[in-house]
Every structure is written in C-alpha cells, then in structure tokens.
Design a protein around this motif. Sequence first.
Motif, PDB file in Angstrom:
ATOM      1  N   GLN A 199     -11.446  15.003  -7.192  1.00 51.61           N
ATOM      2  CA  GLN A 199     -10.099  15.524  -6.946  1.00 51.61           C
ATOM      3  C   GLN A 199      -9.940  16.954  -7.437  1.00 51.61           C
ATOM      4  OE1 GLN A 199      -8.095  11.757  -8.681  1.00 51.61           O
ATOM      5  NE2 GLN A 199      -6.677  12.498  -7.151  1.00 51.61           N
ATOM      6  N   CYS A 221      -1.013   9.649  -4.901  1.00 54.56           N
ATOM      7  CA  CYS A 221      -2.251  10.296  -5.317  1.00 54.56           C
ATOM      8  C   CYS A 221      -1.991  11.795  -5.436  1.00 54.56           C
ATOM      9  CB  CYS A 221      -3.320  10.036  -4.253  1.00 54.56           C
ATOM     10  SG  CYS A 221      -4.904  10.798  -4.625  1.00 54.56           S
ATOM     11  N   HIS A 267      -8.385   2.498  -7.624  1.00 54.69           N
ATOM     12  CA  HIS A 267      -8.006   3.734  -6.913  1.00 54.69           C
ATOM     13  C   HIS A 267      -8.966   4.879  -7.294  1.00 54.69           C
ATOM     14  CE1 HIS A 267      -4.706   6.642  -5.469  1.00 54.69           C
ATOM     15  NE2 HIS A 267      -5.576   7.428  -6.077  1.00 54.69           N
ATOM     16  N   HIS A 289     -12.210   7.033  -5.200  1.00 57.56           N
ATOM     17  CA  HIS A 289     -12.388   8.484  -5.016  1.00 57.56           C
ATOM     18  C   HIS A 289     -13.862   8.880  -5.115  1.00 57.56           C
ATOM     19  CE1 HIS A 289      -8.457  10.303  -4.598  1.00 57.56           C
ATOM     20  NE2 HIS A 289      -7.965   9.660  -5.642  1.00 57.56           N
TER      21      HIS A 289
HETATM   22 ZN   LIG Z   1      -5.988   9.454  -6.058  1.00 58.29          ZN
END
Ligand SMILES: [Zn+2]
Length: 176
Positions: A51, A97, A139, A143
């Motif tokens: 991320q 998110c 979650h 990723h």
């Molecule tokens: Zn996320």
Amino acid sequence: MARLKIHTLGSKVLQQKAEQVTEFDGELSELAGKMMQIMVQGNGVGLAAPQVGKSIRLIVVAFLVEGALIEGEERFSCIVNPRLTLGGETRVREEGCLCLPGIEGEVERYSLCELYGQNLTGEEIQVSFSDLPARILQHEVDHLDGILFIDRISLTSRALLSKKLRQLRRKRSEED
Ligand SMILES: [Zn+2]
C-alpha cells in the motif's frame, strides 16, 4: 528512506504478489515504523507494505478490542511473512481501505484465524485471533497477494461502486 505515500487503485504494486522478507535489518524496522505512522494518520486499522509501494510481505496492524484501540505499546503489531489458517464461520461486514478512499463494501470473511509469521527480528510467531482482528488480518494478508477488498464483494455491489472506482482510477492516472 524516501517519504512514503499511499498508493491508490490503479497502482500496479497493489496487484502484485509481494516478495518474502529474508533480511530482518534496520531498514525493515524503519519501514514498519513509517507504516505505523501512516496508518495512524490515515485512521486505518491495518496497513500492508504494498500500500506504500513496497512489494514485500510486511503488515502492521492496530488491534481493536470492542471497537477501541488497545492502549499502550502493544496496540500495534508488525508481522513479517504472515500466513493465515482460516476457520469458524463466515460473516459479512463493511470494510474500507486506505487505497480506496471513499469506498466501502460488504465483505465476507472467516471469523477465526491462526496467524503464523515472524516479528521484526525474525522470531517465529503464532497467535489466534477472532472477529474484527481476524478480519483485519485477512484484509491485510490479501494485499500481499495483490487482492483488494473490492475483489471480494458481490458483483452487484461492485456494479454499484463502478462509477466511484472509475473516478479513483482516473485520479490515479492523472497523478502518474
Ligand atoms: Zn486495504
């Protein structure tokens, strides 16, 4: 280390399978520390390295007890090379998110998980989680495999979000 920023929908790193971590050095700890700051600033409860543009298997998580952050040092956890064994029943709950600002969707997840992985110094860890922490872990580990929560929502929900998703992708490509 250069300033990190959150990558949003459309960024390739979010769709890649992240690499296993093999070096447990100062750079890894520094990255984890920065990820925690970004998570807190963004009011997130978890963050995975992809991320912030780093394609490695590292996640940071703020574990919650009855909806509130656990106070003190132990409220944050860094997990390296996490693996999950899922169990219990499946439950549906709304998720968001940091990579998908303004977007929420109902996602089905398992209620129990066993977490295996390593800490920042490379020691093996194994912990059981249930309910919300189990959901957060699923979650975040997703990723690392290039999966976003919108990949797990119903086709109907996804169709309803399609306009917002298009706008996000467009915004991303304008930034590039
Ligand atoms: Zn996320």
